[in-house]
Design an enzyme around this catalytic site. Sequence first.
Site, PDB file in Angstrom:
ATOM      1  N   ASP A  12       0.829  -1.207   0.000  1.00 29.09           N
ATOM      2  CA  ASP A  12       0.000   0.000   0.000  1.00 29.09           C
ATOM      3  C   ASP A  12       0.861   1.254   0.000  1.00 29.09           C
ATOM      4  O   ASP A  12       1.724   1.422   0.868  1.00 29.09           O
ATOM      5  CB  ASP A  12      -0.912   0.031   1.231  1.00 29.09           C
ATOM      6  N   LYS A  39      -6.928  -6.532   1.475  1.00 31.05           N
ATOM      7  CA  LYS A  39      -7.961  -6.893   2.444  1.00 31.05           C
ATOM      8  C   LYS A  39      -7.727  -8.272   3.063  1.00 31.05           C
ATOM      9  O   LYS A  39      -7.958  -8.472   4.254  1.00 31.05           O
ATOM     10  CB  LYS A  39      -9.342  -6.830   1.787  1.00 31.05           C
ATOM     11  N   ASN A  42      -4.800  -7.885   5.520  1.00 25.33           N
ATOM     12  CA  ASN A  42      -5.232  -7.073   6.658  1.00 25.33           C
ATOM     13  C   ASN A  42      -6.017  -7.901   7.663  1.00 25.33           C
ATOM     14  O   ASN A  42      -5.759  -7.862   8.873  1.00 25.33           O
ATOM     15  CB  ASN A  42      -6.101  -5.909   6.180  1.00 25.33           C
ATOM     16  N   GLY A 215     -20.131   6.546  11.647  1.00 30.06           N
ATOM     17  CA  GLY A 215     -20.340   7.178  12.944  1.00 30.06           C
ATOM     18  C   GLY A 215     -21.610   6.760  13.643  1.00 30.06           C
ATOM     19  O   GLY A 215     -21.795   7.024  14.831  1.00 30.06           O
ATOM     20  N   THR A 240      -8.258   4.053   6.319  1.00 27.55           N
ATOM     21  CA  THR A 240      -7.732   2.880   5.616  1.00 27.55           C
ATOM     22  C   THR A 240      -7.641   1.680   6.565  1.00 27.55           C
ATOM     23  O   THR A 240      -7.066   1.772   7.643  1.00 27.55           O
ATOM     24  CB  THR A 240      -6.331   3.170   5.049  1.00 27.55           C
ATOM     25  N   GLY A 243     -12.374  -1.143   8.105  1.00 25.11           N
ATOM     26  CA  GLY A 243     -13.327  -2.232   7.914  1.00 25.11           C
ATOM     27  C   GLY A 243     -12.696  -3.594   8.116  1.00 25.11           C
ATOM     28  O   GLY A 243     -13.326  -4.511   8.657  1.00 25.11           O
ATOM     29  N   ASP A 244     -11.444  -3.745   7.698  1.00 25.54           N
ATOM     30  CA  ASP A 244     -10.741  -5.016   7.889  1.00 25.54           C
ATOM     31  C   ASP A 244     -10.438  -5.256   9.365  1.00 25.54           C
ATOM     32  O   ASP A 244     -10.514  -6.390   9.854  1.00 25.54           O
ATOM     33  CB  ASP A 244      -9.448  -5.025   7.076  1.00 25.54           C
ATOM     34  N   THR A 276      -7.725   2.044  14.835  1.00 24.52           N
ATOM     35  CA  THR A 276      -7.149   2.077  13.492  1.00 24.52           C
ATOM     36  C   THR A 276      -7.345   3.431  12.821  1.00 24.52           C
ATOM     37  O   THR A 276      -6.420   3.967  12.204  1.00 24.52           O
ATOM     38  CB  THR A 276      -7.754   0.955  12.629  1.00 24.52           C
ATOM     39  N   GLY A 281      -1.690   4.986   7.999  1.00 25.81           N
ATOM     40  CA  GLY A 281      -1.102   3.767   7.478  1.00 25.81           C
ATOM     41  C   GLY A 281      -2.108   2.638   7.410  1.00 25.81           C
ATOM     42  O   GLY A 281      -3.304   2.818   7.663  1.00 25.81           O
TER      43      GLY A 281
END
EC number: 2.7.1.15
Length: 298
Positions: A12, A39, A42, A215, A240, A243-244, A276, A281
């Site tokens: 990335d 993904k 991650n 949110g 970034t 979600g993972d 996160t 990063g």
Amino acid sequence: MRAYVIGNVTVDETISVSAMPEAGASILGHEETRDLGGKGANQAVVMGRAGLTSILVAAVGDDFRAEIIRSQLAEEPVDARLVRLSGKASDFSIIFTTPDGENAIVTTTDSAGSLTLSEAIRPLAESTAGDLVVLQGNLSDDVTRGILEEARRRQLVTAFNPSPLRRFFADLWPLIDIAFLNKGEAESLTGSGGQAAASTLISAGVKHAVLTLGGEGAMLASRAGTLKIPAAAVTAIDTTGAGDTFMGTALASCALRGVPLDARAIRHATTAAALTVSRRGTRSAFPTKAELHAILAA
């Protein structure tokens, strides 16, 4: 229990910009980080750091990025089963981030899209009933479906994040036990949002549907009903990998406790994702082993 994460791995490149570029525009940016990503990688890294046995199956090329990927995965508690593809370029992502923490991502899939079904399912020969198979949207149609069908045959629990979006995903729901979708993915694949989207997924055969609502928190739906879990308060710097982090933490939480996906797992996931987004990063922004162990103990 083990988690077999079959997906992609990338390098990335994160570039900070003042605003997202419009069509035809040339803009200036600043390179923030170069990090392990993708993904599949991650989610495998987050589950491994959480203490779950994590096996990553992913394809890489025979270039300098493959060496970066190998060296960075070697630093993580992940059993990396990398498939080397001669003459292919390893996948990479260009990530644009803005001052408000939003991002836009372009990911290549030369390697991920070339992973064959036989290579993808080979490690499943070691699995036992009840193990997890975790998928995302970077593999081809036939390979994705074939993995899910093999997981069903072996009585494995399937977890799926339909990202990046593909048209064929809507046909896969009967093969999926746990689905994780954000607002946009839910609307694209069900034609609705919120409770209506969750109900559509459950009616289609998904056992547990998780909708992440930014949110507004997250929603967990099953045939037993729907729960809404509030988001953790945080100032987002870079979304970034959030979600993972969420998906990997939720799956690790329930797997390590030996229970189906529950509200406690979603609360753990929202707390981890909040960490996160407060950092820049990809891999470097994920919660550490110590942080995840503290979160899962709560």
